[in-house]
Design an enzyme around this catalytic site. Structure first.
Site, PDB file in Angstrom:
ATOM      1  CE  LYS A   1      -4.849  -7.185  -0.748  1.00 13.35           C
ATOM      2  NZ  LYS A   1      -3.811  -6.224  -1.172  1.00 13.35           N
TER       3      LYS A   1
HETATM    4  C1  E4P Z   1      -1.354  -7.454  -3.506  1.00 14.56           C
HETATM    5  O1  E4P Z   1      -2.502  -7.292  -3.205  1.00 14.56           O
HETATM    6  C2  E4P Z   1      -0.218  -6.933  -2.723  1.00 14.56           C
HETATM    7  O2  E4P Z   1      -0.512  -5.602  -2.374  1.00 14.56           O
HETATM    8  C3  E4P Z   1       1.084  -6.892  -3.482  1.00 14.56           C
HETATM    9  O3  E4P Z   1       0.988  -7.505  -4.743  1.00 14.56           O
HETATM   10  C4  E4P Z   1       2.278  -7.235  -2.696  1.00 14.56           C
HETATM   11  O4  E4P Z   1       3.419  -7.117  -3.515  1.00 14.56           O
HETATM   12  P1  E4P Z   1       4.898  -7.078  -2.922  1.00 14.56           P
HETATM   13  O5  E4P Z   1       5.259  -8.451  -2.479  1.00 14.56           O
HETATM   14  O6  E4P Z   1       5.763  -6.649  -4.091  1.00 14.56           O
HETATM   15  O7  E4P Z   1       4.906  -6.089  -1.796  1.00 14.56           O
END
Ligand code: E4P
Length: 217
Positions: free
Chosen positions: A83
């Site tokens: 990522k």
């Molecule tokens: C996705 O890869 C992220 O880790 C995640 O969905 C972020 O979510 P949040 O905005 O609730 O922290």
């Protein structure tokens, strides 16, 4: 639409995986930090638990640093997806990783223009963050819908991964919009499965069955 769990917590992953509905896991540095353990160990355990893609995020902000971290992360398991953030260095890392056959998730996407760049850089997944758009009074679902439409029209191979989902309604709407994947926290999985009429109905079925058994003697 595939369902991923957005957590680095093994207990939560085991709980939802036992339902037989889990296609993968996404983590991010905030979620990993909450575990307070060695990151590579946590990722190794998640990868062994889940039969699907597991996103592990780099924390370097320069391309070479990202690639060095990616090398280590890829060595952990075959189902690791690297990522990277949607910044110029992240796009460059994504392209280089894609060229070597690595799977990538370009994260922190907040516009169709950014999503197009991720697709052009050869990303396996691009992650628009819906909830965080809503948090600043923008329309996260409209963003997702537009990205899905652009990708459909253009025939991009990159999968749209709806992230930062906050409710079961978000999940239903992401599916309707045509997202390839939705990643949700454990709380949303737990909300999705619950319906008061299911609980009331089950209680009544079981009470009627007990009454029948008692009447039979
Ligand atoms: C996705 O890869 C992220 O880790 C995640 O969905 C972020 O979510 P949040 O905005 O609730 O922290």
């Amino acid at each position: 639409m595939k369902l991923f769990l957005d957590t680095a917590n093994l207990d939560e992953i085991r709980q939802i995986n036992a339902w037989g509905v889990l296609d993968g896991v996404t983590t991010n540095p905030s979620l990993a930090a909450k575990e307070g353990r060695e990151f590579s160990e946590v990722i190794a355990e998640i990868c062994a638990e889940v039969d699907g893609d597991v996103s592990a995020e780099v924390v370097a902000t320069d391309t070479e640093g990202m690639l060095a971290e990616a090398d280590e992360l890829r060595g952990i398991a075959d189902n690791v997806v690297i990522k990277v953030p949607l910044i110029p260095a992240g796009l460059a890392a994504c392209r280089r990783l894609a060229d070597t056959g690595a799977r990538t998730n370009v994260t922190l996407c907040f516009s169709p223009a950014q999503a197009i760049l991720a697709a052009k850089a050869g990303a396996t997944y691009v992650s628009p963050f819906l909830g965080r758009m809503d948090d600043i009074s923008n329309d996260g679902m409209a963003l997702l819908t537009e990205i899905c439409e652009v990708f459909r029209v253009q025939g991009y191979a990159t999968e749209v991964l709806a992230a930062s989902l906050r409710s079961p309604q978000h999940v239903g709407q992401a599916a309707l919009a045509g997202a390839d994947v939705a990643t949700l926290p454990t709380s949303v999985f737990n909300q999705m499965v619950k319906h008061p009429l299911t609980d009331i109905g089950l209680e009544r079925f079981l009470a009627d069955w007990q009454a029948y058994l008692q009447a039979r003697g």
